[in-house]
Design a protein around this motif. Structure first.
Motif, mmCIF file in Angstrom:
data_model
loop_
_atom_site.group_PDB
_atom_site.id
_atom_site.type_symbol
_atom_site.label_atom_id
_atom_site.label_comp_id
_atom_site.label_asym_id
_atom_site.label_seq_id
_atom_site.Cartn_x
_atom_site.Cartn_y
_atom_site.Cartn_z
ATOM 1 N N ILE A 32 49.088 30.656 43.189
ATOM 2 C CA ILE A 32 48.749 31.726 44.132
ATOM 3 C C ILE A 32 47.262 31.666 44.437
ATOM 4 C CG2 ILE A 32 48.677 34.230 44.477
ATOM 5 C CD1 ILE A 32 51.114 34.427 42.623
ATOM 6 N N PRO A 33 46.889 31.469 45.696
ATOM 7 C CA PRO A 33 45.468 31.392 46.057
ATOM 8 C C PRO A 33 44.763 32.727 45.840
ATOM 9 C CG PRO A 33 46.867 30.509 47.815
ATOM 10 C CD PRO A 33 47.770 31.235 46.853
ATOM 11 N N VAL A 34 43.496 32.658 45.464
ATOM 12 C CA VAL A 34 42.711 33.865 45.204
ATOM 13 C C VAL A 34 41.234 33.540 45.363
ATOM 14 C CG1 VAL A 34 42.642 33.372 42.723
ATOM 15 C CG2 VAL A 34 42.287 35.718 43.525
ATOM 16 N N THR A 35 40.463 34.527 45.792
ATOM 17 C CA THR A 35 39.002 34.393 45.851
ATOM 18 C C THR A 35 38.386 35.528 45.047
ATOM 19 O OG1 THR A 35 39.137 33.432 48.067
ATOM 20 C CG2 THR A 35 36.987 34.244 47.352
ATOM 21 N N VAL A 36 37.367 35.199 44.253
ATOM 22 C CA VAL A 36 36.630 36.182 43.464
ATOM 23 C C VAL A 36 35.242 36.338 44.078
ATOM 24 C CG1 VAL A 36 35.739 36.790 41.182
ATOM 25 C CG2 VAL A 36 37.873 35.479 41.372
ATOM 26 N N TYR A 37 34.827 37.584 44.280
ATOM 27 C CA TYR A 37 33.500 37.876 44.823
ATOM 28 C C TYR A 37 32.681 38.597 43.754
ATOM 29 C CZ TYR A 37 35.773 36.919 49.290
ATOM 30 O OH TYR A 37 36.472 36.329 50.321
ATOM 31 N N ASP A 38 31.449 38.154 43.550
ATOM 32 C CA ASP A 38 30.600 38.776 42.534
ATOM 33 C C ASP A 38 29.195 38.998 43.083
ATOM 34 O OD1 ASP A 38 30.785 39.296 39.370
ATOM 35 O OD2 ASP A 38 28.745 38.673 39.904
ATOM 36 N N ARG A 39 28.586 40.115 42.664
ATOM 37 C CA ARG A 39 27.262 40.486 43.160
ATOM 38 C C ARG A 39 26.147 39.609 42.593
ATOM 39 N NH1 ARG A 39 26.519 45.634 43.275
ATOM 40 N NH2 ARG A 39 24.270 45.463 43.411
ATOM 41 N N GLU A 40 26.336 38.977 41.443
ATOM 42 C CA GLU A 40 25.293 38.147 40.862
ATOM 43 C C GLU A 40 25.036 36.924 41.743
ATOM 44 O OE1 GLU A 40 26.214 37.263 36.803
ATOM 45 O OE2 GLU A 40 26.517 39.368 36.282
ATOM 46 N N THR A 41 23.782 36.482 41.765
ATOM 47 C CA THR A 41 23.423 35.379 42.643
ATOM 48 C C THR A 41 23.942 34.032 42.139
ATOM 49 O OG1 THR A 41 21.289 35.238 41.520
ATOM 50 C CG2 THR A 41 21.387 36.539 43.561
ATOM 51 N N HIS A 42 24.136 33.906 40.830
ATOM 52 C CA HIS A 42 24.686 32.680 40.250
ATOM 53 C C HIS A 42 25.151 33.013 38.833
ATOM 54 C CE1 HIS A 42 20.985 32.138 37.847
ATOM 55 N NE2 HIS A 42 20.337 32.478 38.953
ATOM 56 N N PRO A 43 25.907 32.128 38.183
ATOM 57 C CA PRO A 43 26.517 32.472 36.884
ATOM 58 C C PRO A 43 25.512 32.829 35.787
ATOM 59 C CG PRO A 43 27.548 30.523 37.810
ATOM 60 C CD PRO A 43 26.380 30.833 38.685
ATOM 61 N N GLU A 44 24.283 32.294 35.865
ATOM 62 C CA GLU A 44 23.284 32.554 34.818
ATOM 63 C C GLU A 44 22.258 33.595 35.248
ATOM 64 O OE1 GLU A 44 23.884 29.124 35.719
ATOM 65 O OE2 GLU A 44 25.484 29.214 34.234
ATOM 66 N N ALA A 45 22.602 34.418 36.217
ATOM 67 C CA ALA A 45 21.632 35.362 36.780
ATOM 68 C C ALA A 45 21.166 36.400 35.772
ATOM 69 C CB ALA A 45 22.218 36.052 38.007
ATOM 70 N N ARG A 46 21.990 36.735 34.793
ATOM 71 C CA ARG A 46 21.585 37.744 33.811
ATOM 72 C C ARG A 46 22.277 37.474 32.489
ATOM 73 N NH1 ARG A 46 25.462 41.589 32.710
ATOM 74 N NH2 ARG A 46 27.223 41.686 34.175
ATOM 75 N N ASP A 47 21.729 38.074 31.436
ATOM 76 C CA ASP A 47 22.361 37.998 30.126
ATOM 77 C C ASP A 47 23.718 38.687 30.187
ATOM 78 O OD1 ASP A 47 21.958 37.631 27.021
ATOM 79 O OD2 ASP A 47 22.687 39.673 27.314
ATOM 80 N N GLN A 48 24.732 38.064 29.608
ATOM 81 C CA GLN A 48 26.088 38.584 29.719
ATOM 82 C C GLN A 48 26.446 39.605 28.639
ATOM 83 O OE1 GLN A 48 28.407 38.025 32.268
ATOM 84 N NE2 GLN A 48 26.488 37.322 33.154
#
Length: 382
Positions: A32-48
């Protein structure tokens, strides 16, 4: 508009946390196709954030469905299940040491879990730097997701997995998180075996907690020789600025903390005076209980967006279980609307029951450890 079949629907997940990514992974496993949208600019943008314990009956169940359980166990720390109950002097009152092979709730750093899920997705699944402003459109669809940069996307299903202050939730519900009256202040300690050996010995390989009825400390071992300490107090949400301070004023905050914890022993006070770098302010919020909404075939919520609760070990596990059940409902239903109805029929009552059990959980974090709790953990190990 007739609800489309999941395989042909435009499905948009808002939020690339563990819940949103788990949902995307299981959907893709079912074609099933899906798209995820996230406010962070890239995966390492902040401490998780810190470490998580993934339970066998929810978080691990979701990872099994995602086909990632073996990779999880190569990263997880079973020794992190160790737990120590302390008093304000640092004396160990109760001590749980995990048995050999115990895997009910091993620990994994939040960043490691997110990387595991991200790397399992098809390239381009997550669209970074897409901060949502709002969701519009009729309940029967299609919906339109509006981003802060002025762009929009039309979609058949919006899944709000965007956490406590969800920008998707207002399109379904007027509910807003309320401050619990309890605040966390996070402190970080690096290279603890060398730089903070006393703290490393006090905390052990898992977690250690102490409370006196009005304040508490919870220390948690992370991977990479790190420890995070959560300093817990009953305070106004704006207590730092109301004191004439700001979050970067580490020295000024320490003075306030030392006054508040003045009766605690020097070894325990090191948890609030020897940290590496500034504190992180984390006031605790929760959604009203119950939190429900009128069903709609084009939108739903999961995780903290649906049922924000105090941080007592259930949040990420429930989010991943929600994600798993929603993805499986979509994979097994004729229409998107049928899948949403099936998912919410299970998720909403479960969330309500859990939230009611934890409704005063923030206050419970401050309570002294009683004899029953100590007995459940077992006697101190020597």
């Amino acid at each position: 508009m007739n609800s489309p079949a999941p395989a042909t629907a435009r499905i948009s997940i808002i939020g690339a946390g563990p819940g949103g990514l788990t949902c995307a992974r299981i959907l893709q496993k079912h074609g099933i196709p899906v798209t995820v949208y996230d406010r962070e600019t890239h995966p390492e943008a902040r401490d998780q954030g810190g470490t998580l314990d993934l339970h066998a009956d929810d978080g691990q169940l979701a990872l099994r469905e995602a086909g990632l359980i073996e990779e999880f166990f190569t990263l997880a720390r079973p020794e992190g299940q160790e737990m120590r109950l302390l008093d304000p002097t640092g004396r160990i009152l109760g001590h749980h040491v995990p048995a050999e092979g115990e895997l009910f709730k091993p620990e994994i750093d939040r960043g490691q879990l997110r990387d595991l899920l991200l790397n399992s997705l098809e390239p381009g699944t997550v669209q970074w730097d897409h901060a949502v402003e709002k969701v519009s459109g009729p309940a029967e669809g299609p919906r339109r997701v509006h981003f802060l940069d002025g762009t929009t996307v039309e979609t058949d299903l919006v899944i709000g997995a965007d956490g406590a202050f969800s920008r998707v939730r207002p399109a379904l519900s007027p509910a807003a998180p309320r401050y619990t009256g309890v605040s966390f202040l996070e402190a970080w300690f690096q290279d603890v075996e060398n730089a903070h050996p006393d703290l490393a010995a006090l905390v052990g390989q898992g977690g250690a907690t102490a409370a006196d009825g009005d304040r508490a400390l919870f220390a948690q071992r992370n991977s990479g020789d790190h420890i995070r300490v959560y300093i817990i107090q009953r305070l106004p949400a704006d207590w730092i600025t109301a004191s004439g301070l700001n979050a970067a004023d580490t020295a000024g905050i320490r003075v306030r903390l030392l006054d508040a914890f003045s009766g605690w022993s020097p070894p325990m006070l090191k948890m609030i005076t020897s940290n590496d770098g500034p504190y992180v302010d984390r006031p605790l919020f929760a959604l009203p209980v119950p939190h429900t909404w009128d069903p709609t075939p084009t939108m739903t919520l999961l995780g903290d967006a649906a049922h924000l609760m105090p941080p007592l070990g259930v949040g990420v596990n429930l989010a991943m279980l929600d994600a798993c059940e929603l993805a499986l409902a979509l994979a097994g239903s004729t229409t998107v609307g049928d899948a949403v109805a099936t998912y919410e029929k299970t998720m909403l009552p479960r969330a309500t029951d859990t939230a009611r059990n934890l409704e005063n959980g923030a206050e419970a974090l401050l309570e002294r450890h009683d004899s029953d709790e100590i007995a459940r953990f077992g006697p101190p190990q020597h």
